[in-house]
Enzyme design. Structure first.
Site, PDB file in Angstrom:
ATOM      1  N   CYS A 115       0.815  -1.229   0.000  1.00  0.00           N
ATOM      2  CA  CYS A 115       0.000   0.000   0.000  1.00  0.00           C
ATOM      3  C   CYS A 115       0.844   1.273   0.000  1.00  0.00           C
ATOM      4  CB  CYS A 115      -0.947  -0.016   1.193  1.00  0.00           C
ATOM      5  SG  CYS A 115      -2.196  -1.315   1.034  1.00  0.00           S
ATOM      6  N   HIS A 255      -3.466   7.316   1.653  1.00  0.00           N
ATOM      7  CA  HIS A 255      -3.835   5.981   1.183  1.00  0.00           C
ATOM      8  C   HIS A 255      -5.179   5.610   1.802  1.00  0.00           C
ATOM      9  CE1 HIS A 255      -3.818   1.782   0.329  1.00  0.00           C
ATOM     10  NE2 HIS A 255      -3.696   1.454   1.595  1.00  0.00           N
ATOM     11  N   ASN A 285     -10.018  -0.310  -0.849  1.00  0.00           N
ATOM     12  CA  ASN A 285      -8.553  -0.188  -0.851  1.00  0.00           C
ATOM     13  C   ASN A 285      -8.015  -0.808  -2.145  1.00  0.00           C
ATOM     14  OD1 ASN A 285      -5.812  -0.346  -0.454  1.00  0.00           O
ATOM     15  ND2 ASN A 285      -5.936  -1.285   1.585  1.00  0.00           N
TER      16      ASN A 285
HETATM   17  C1  LIG Z   1      -9.930  -5.157   9.017  1.00  0.00           C
HETATM   18  C2  LIG Z   1     -10.583  -4.154   9.947  1.00  0.00           C
HETATM   19  C3  LIG Z   1     -11.603  -3.318   9.197  1.00  0.00           C
HETATM   20  C4  LIG Z   1     -11.310  -4.907  11.042  1.00  0.00           C
HETATM   21  O1  LIG Z   1     -11.910  -3.982  11.918  1.00  0.00           O
HETATM   22  P1  LIG Z   1     -11.709  -4.148  13.498  1.00  0.00           P
HETATM   23  O2  LIG Z   1     -12.522  -3.107  14.139  1.00  0.00           O
HETATM   24  O3  LIG Z   1     -10.229  -4.159  13.756  1.00  0.00           O
HETATM   25  O4  LIG Z   1     -12.354  -5.526  13.736  1.00  0.00           O
HETATM   26  P2  LIG Z   1     -11.707  -6.856  14.382  1.00  0.00           P
HETATM   27  O5  LIG Z   1     -10.714  -7.451  13.448  1.00  0.00           O
HETATM   28  O6  LIG Z   1     -11.282  -6.548  15.784  1.00  0.00           O
HETATM   29  O7  LIG Z   1     -12.983  -7.730  14.431  1.00  0.00           O
HETATM   30  C5  LIG Z   1     -14.093  -7.396  15.253  1.00  0.00           C
HETATM   31  C6  LIG Z   1     -15.173  -8.421  15.028  1.00  0.00           C
HETATM   32  O8  LIG Z   1     -15.745  -8.227  13.720  1.00  0.00           O
HETATM   33  C7  LIG Z   1     -15.721  -9.454  13.006  1.00  0.00           C
HETATM   34  N1  LIG Z   1     -15.574  -9.182  11.600  1.00  0.00           N
HETATM   35  C8  LIG Z   1     -14.440  -9.087  10.866  1.00  0.00           C
HETATM   36  N2  LIG Z   1     -14.749  -8.849   9.593  1.00  0.00           N
HETATM   37  C9  LIG Z   1     -16.093  -8.751   9.526  1.00  0.00           C
HETATM   38  C10 LIG Z   1     -16.992  -8.506   8.476  1.00  0.00           C
HETATM   39  N3  LIG Z   1     -16.587  -8.285   7.222  1.00  0.00           N
HETATM   40  N4  LIG Z   1     -18.306  -8.469   8.775  1.00  0.00           N
HETATM   41  C11 LIG Z   1     -18.766  -8.673  10.002  1.00  0.00           C
HETATM   42  N5  LIG Z   1     -17.950  -8.917  11.054  1.00  0.00           N
HETATM   43  C12 LIG Z   1     -16.629  -8.959  10.804  1.00  0.00           C
HETATM   44  C13 LIG Z   1     -14.570 -10.212  13.591  1.00  0.00           C
HETATM   45  O9  LIG Z   1     -14.708 -11.600  13.368  1.00  0.00           O
HETATM   46  C14 LIG Z   1     -14.651  -9.849  15.052  1.00  0.00           C
HETATM   47  O10 LIG Z   1     -15.622 -10.665  15.648  1.00  0.00           O
HETATM   48  P3  LIG Z   1     -15.450 -11.222  17.149  1.00  0.00           P
HETATM   49  O11 LIG Z   1     -15.355  -9.992  18.005  1.00  0.00           O
HETATM   50  O12 LIG Z   1     -16.659 -12.043  17.343  1.00  0.00           O
HETATM   51  O13 LIG Z   1     -14.160 -11.988  17.133  1.00  0.00           O
HETATM   52  C15 LIG Z   1      -9.533  -3.236  10.590  1.00  0.00           C
HETATM   53  O14 LIG Z   1      -8.770  -3.956  11.512  1.00  0.00           O
HETATM   54  C16 LIG Z   1      -8.623  -2.599   9.601  1.00  0.00           C
HETATM   55  O15 LIG Z   1      -9.023  -1.757   8.815  1.00  0.00           O
HETATM   56  N6  LIG Z   1      -7.320  -2.947   9.632  1.00  0.00           N
HETATM   57  C17 LIG Z   1      -6.327  -2.340   8.783  1.00  0.00           C
HETATM   58  C18 LIG Z   1      -6.582  -2.723   7.356  1.00  0.00           C
HETATM   59  C19 LIG Z   1      -5.578  -2.178   6.432  1.00  0.00           C
HETATM   60  O16 LIG Z   1      -5.299  -1.014   6.509  1.00  0.00           O
HETATM   61  N7  LIG Z   1      -5.096  -3.041   5.554  1.00  0.00           N
HETATM   62  C20 LIG Z   1      -4.310  -2.726   4.422  1.00  0.00           C
HETATM   63  C21 LIG Z   1      -2.965  -2.244   4.722  1.00  0.00           C
HETATM   64  S1  LIG Z   1      -2.878  -0.580   4.448  1.00  0.00           S
END
Ligand SMILES: CC(C)(COP(=O)(O)OP(=O)(O)OC[C@H]1O[C@@H](n2cnc3c(N)ncnc32)[C@H](O)[C@@H]1OP(=O)(O)O)[C@@H](O)C(=O)NCCC(=O)NCCS
Length: 334
Positions: A115, A255, A285
């Site tokens: 990214c 980004h 993204n």
């Molecule tokens: C991926 C992302 C959106 C997840 O959001 P989050 O608030 O961190 O959520 P978590 O991973 O803690 O998950 C929280 C809950 O939602 C659930 N969950 C994850 N994806 C889900 C989806 N698409 N729909 C519904 N629930 C979802 C998880 O299973 C978890 O459930 P649990 O509490 O029962 O275990 C976030 O972590 C993120 O944006 N990370 C960085 C991504 C990124 O920038 N990536 C590219 C590099 S630049």
């Protein structure tokens, strides 16, 4: 001050027509439009028809940039493609793009920095212009993330889309152009976001396929925390290094990984909404393509004018961190 600055003199973008909405994803995995919108800010993404390679998107974005600048591809000296989804592991996608657009005089190479690849590639391209070695360098960020996303994994498949953006770098004619860059890597973060198989560590086998190791794997929480901290840190550092503060920034082009990451950096720098580009709702993204796509959104919204102080920032797999500070040069836009 640099003797010669590199300036962005043209921009072109391309996204495939096909849309993948949150409602579509609700049919594939256990998720909801509400969860995706509130946790990420994404409403839809553009995805290719299966089988469309990254070089195709890159070539289309390149063609748009050249058309707007009114020059032919044979005038290019160098083509740099930033991507994490090359058509093949080798040859470099830059070679395939060079051939597709007919950049007969140009050499080229790919940049792998996930990214952060667009700021990295922009920095590399700028060095060739600033040194006087080249006069026309095309920097392309392009990714077909739908080719490496696991549509059975709800934690990653909702995040990514496909797209491409290309900028032309030339010697600045008006005193504007790229002022500085600040990049970092922290390889200890490699385990949190990667595609495990297909390289020399885990060449393709029946087992790697069965274990779904040819797809993006991410520990979202770790990446999220690192990104929130680093976006703001790198932005503050590059501004400070150049004698600026947040209030001096005319446009923050971040980004687009998660709306909450962008807004955390925005608030730490004290930037009002009108100084921050957000288009993640429309594209998701798109990895190396988000920053040029965001520049295009800013131009569409008439939020970029010559002389504006523009801060680009990205965080990605690696971990990689990239930032570029520039004064916008003004480009033809239609
Ligand atoms: C991926 C992302 C959106 C997840 O959001 P989050 O608030 O961190 O959520 P978590 O991973 O803690 O998950 C929280 C809950 O939602 C659930 N969950 C994850 N994806 C889900 C989806 N698409 N729909 C519904 N629930 C979802 C998880 O299973 C978890 O459930 P649990 O509490 O029962 O275990 C976030 O972590 C993120 O944006 N990370 C960085 C991504 C990124 O920038 N990536 C590219 C590099 S630049």
């Amino acid at each position: 001050m640099k003797e010669r600055r590199a300036a962005i003199t043209a921009l072109g973008t391309y996204v495939p027509e096909r849309l993948l909405t949150n409602a579509d994803l609700e049919k594939l995995v256990d998720t909801s439009d509400e969860w995706i919108r509130t946790r990420t800010g994404i409403r839809q993404r553009h995805v290719v028809e299966p089988g469309t390679p990254t070089s195709e998107l890159a070539a289309r974005a390149a063609g748009e940039a050249l058309r707007r600048r009114g020059i032919g591809a044979e005038e290019l000296d160098l083509v740099i493609v930033a991507t994490v989804t090359p058509d093949m592991i080798f040859p470099a996608t830059a070679c395939l793009v060079q051939d597709k657009i007919g950049a007969k005089r140009a050499w080229g190479f790919d940049v792998s920095a996930a990214c952060s690849a667009f700021p990295y590639a922009l920095t590399m391209g700028a060095q060739f212009v600033e040194s006087g070695a080249h006069r026309k360098v095309l920097v392309i960020g392009a990714d077909v993330m739908s080719s490496i996303v696991d549509y059975q994994d709800r934690a990653t498949c909702v995040l990514f889309g496909d797209g491409a953006g290309a900028v032309l770098l030339e010697p600045a004619a008006d005193g504007n152009g790229i002022l500085d860059f600040l990049h970092e890597v922290d390889g200890s973060g490699a385990c949190y976001l990667n595609m495990p198989a297909g390289g020399s560590l885990h060449p393709a086998t029946r087992e790697t396929v069965e274990k779904r190791m040819h797809f993006v794997k991410q520990q979202g929480q770790h990446v999220f925390k690192y990104a929130v901290r680093k976006f703001a840190d790198v932005s503050e550092h590059i501004l400070h290094k150049n004698g600026f503060v947040g209030a001096d920034v005319d446009l923050f082009v971040a980004h687009q990984a998660n709306i909450r990451i962008i807004e955390a950096a925005q608030h730490r720098m004290g930037l009002p909404d009108e100084k921050v580009v957000k288009n993640i709702d429309e594209y998701g993204n798109t990895t190396a393509a988000t920053i040029p796509l965001a520049m295009a959104t800013a131009l569409d919204q008439k939020r970029l004018k010559a002389g504006d102080l523009v801060l680009l920032a990205a965080v990605g797999a690696g971990f990689t961190v990239g930032s570029v500070l520039l004064r916008w040069s003004g480009v033809a836009w239609d």
